[in-house]
Design a protein around this motif. Structure first.
Motif, mmCIF file in Angstrom:
data_model
loop_
_atom_site.group_PDB
_atom_site.id
_atom_site.type_symbol
_atom_site.label_atom_id
_atom_site.label_comp_id
_atom_site.label_asym_id
_atom_site.label_seq_id
_atom_site.Cartn_x
_atom_site.Cartn_y
_atom_site.Cartn_z
ATOM 1 N N ALA A 127 -7.272 11.644 1.143
ATOM 2 C CA ALA A 127 -7.896 12.463 0.093
ATOM 3 C C ALA A 127 -6.873 13.219 -0.745
ATOM 4 N N ASN A 128 -5.710 13.547 -0.153
ATOM 5 C CA ASN A 128 -4.730 14.347 -0.888
ATOM 6 C C ASN A 128 -3.356 13.695 -1.005
ATOM 7 N N PHE A 129 -3.285 12.379 -0.741
ATOM 8 C CA PHE A 129 -1.992 11.691 -0.850
ATOM 9 C C PHE A 129 -2.185 10.343 -1.533
ATOM 10 N N THR A 130 -1.566 10.192 -2.690
ATOM 11 C CA THR A 130 -1.647 8.951 -3.464
ATOM 12 C C THR A 130 -0.266 8.308 -3.518
ATOM 13 N N LEU A 131 -0.211 7.017 -3.267
ATOM 14 C CA LEU A 131 1.063 6.295 -3.218
ATOM 15 C C LEU A 131 1.089 5.164 -4.235
ATOM 16 N N THR A 132 2.194 5.103 -4.977
ATOM 17 C CA THR A 132 2.485 3.954 -5.834
ATOM 18 C C THR A 132 3.852 3.428 -5.456
ATOM 19 N N LYS A 133 3.926 2.167 -5.048
ATOM 20 C CA LYS A 133 5.210 1.535 -4.743
ATOM 21 C C LYS A 133 5.607 0.644 -5.912
ATOM 22 N N ARG A 134 6.852 0.780 -6.352
ATOM 23 C CA ARG A 134 7.348 -0.048 -7.449
ATOM 24 C C ARG A 134 8.572 -0.824 -6.987
ATOM 25 N N GLN A 135 8.513 -2.137 -7.128
ATOM 26 C CA GLN A 135 9.658 -2.968 -6.756
ATOM 27 C C GLN A 135 10.563 -3.101 -7.974
#
Length: 220
Positions: A127-135
């Motif tokens: 609910a309070n942690f958003t992740l975006t991984k970029r290669q």
């Protein structure tokens, strides 16, 4: 290049690349290093604030997972972007013992979710942690005034000096919001000078076990 899973001094593991004489984390303790450098001297500066974090060197996901665990305790809203040019393999991920060593058994699914999240997509881990991984390579980062905090966790200067020069730190300076902070485990005069030339105000802080000092750079 050959890659090995090795145990560090605090019981947590890391990935070691013999050819480069380099490891993803300190041999004196992967978790100890992450806690001291990125949590205590990075994240803790933004206690009680919703923040955007950029990690250069997503690697094993240890820094991201420990940041996630801190957010679950505090309720802090965190948007986390992890940049990694060479993602770790599923076989390597399966050998990482961070859930056990951090006694975070109830969060195992979240650690798995971080690693299985599609690259390039914004994923709500909790609910309070958003992740975006970029290669991508660090030199390809073009963000402007987006982040409050940068975890700079590239391989060491002896292995990849090109990742510790003024040009890279200018990109980091641009990516940070005003009063943003860059924290790293490294502390060489040539690195400090490159940060200063890029516009940062830099200070040395006490290091984790096995390391005398680390660098903290602030964009004023």
């Amino acid at each position: 290049m050959k890659r090995e899973i090795i145990k560090t001094a605090d019981g947590s593991v890391t990935i070691h690349i013999p050819e480069m004489k380099e490891s993803y984390h300190s041999k004196f303790g992967a978790i100890q290093e992450a806690q001291h450098v990125y949590i205590q001297n990075g994240l803790a500066m933004f206690e009680g604030k919703d923040i955007d974090i950029l990690e250069c060197g997503f690697g094993t996901g240890l820094n991201a997972f420990m940041t996630f665990l801190e957010a679950q305790k505090s309720g802090q809203q965190i948007k986390y972007t992890g940049v990694e040019a060479y993602p770790v393999s599923e076989e390597e991920i399966a050998q990482l013992n961070y859930v056990n060593e951090l006694q975070a058994h109830n969060c195992k699914d979240f650690f798995v979710k971080m690693h299985t999240a599609p690259w390039g997509d914004e994923v709500k881990v909790s609910a309070n942690f958003t992740l975006t991984k970029r290669q991508q390579h660090f030199q390809e980062i073009e963000d402007v005034n987006l982040y409050d905090l940068v975890y700079y966790d590239a391989f060491g200067y002896h292995a990849q000096p090109e990742l510790w020069g003024e040009d890279i730190f200018r990109l980091m300076y641009t990516a940070l919001k005003p009063n943003g902070v860059l924290i790293t485990y490294a502390c060489r005069t040539v690195i400090k000078n490159a940060m200063t030339a890029a516009g940062f105000t830099v200070k040395k802080l006490a290091g984790p076990p096995g390391k005398r000092e680390i660098l903290q750079a602030i964009k004023y």
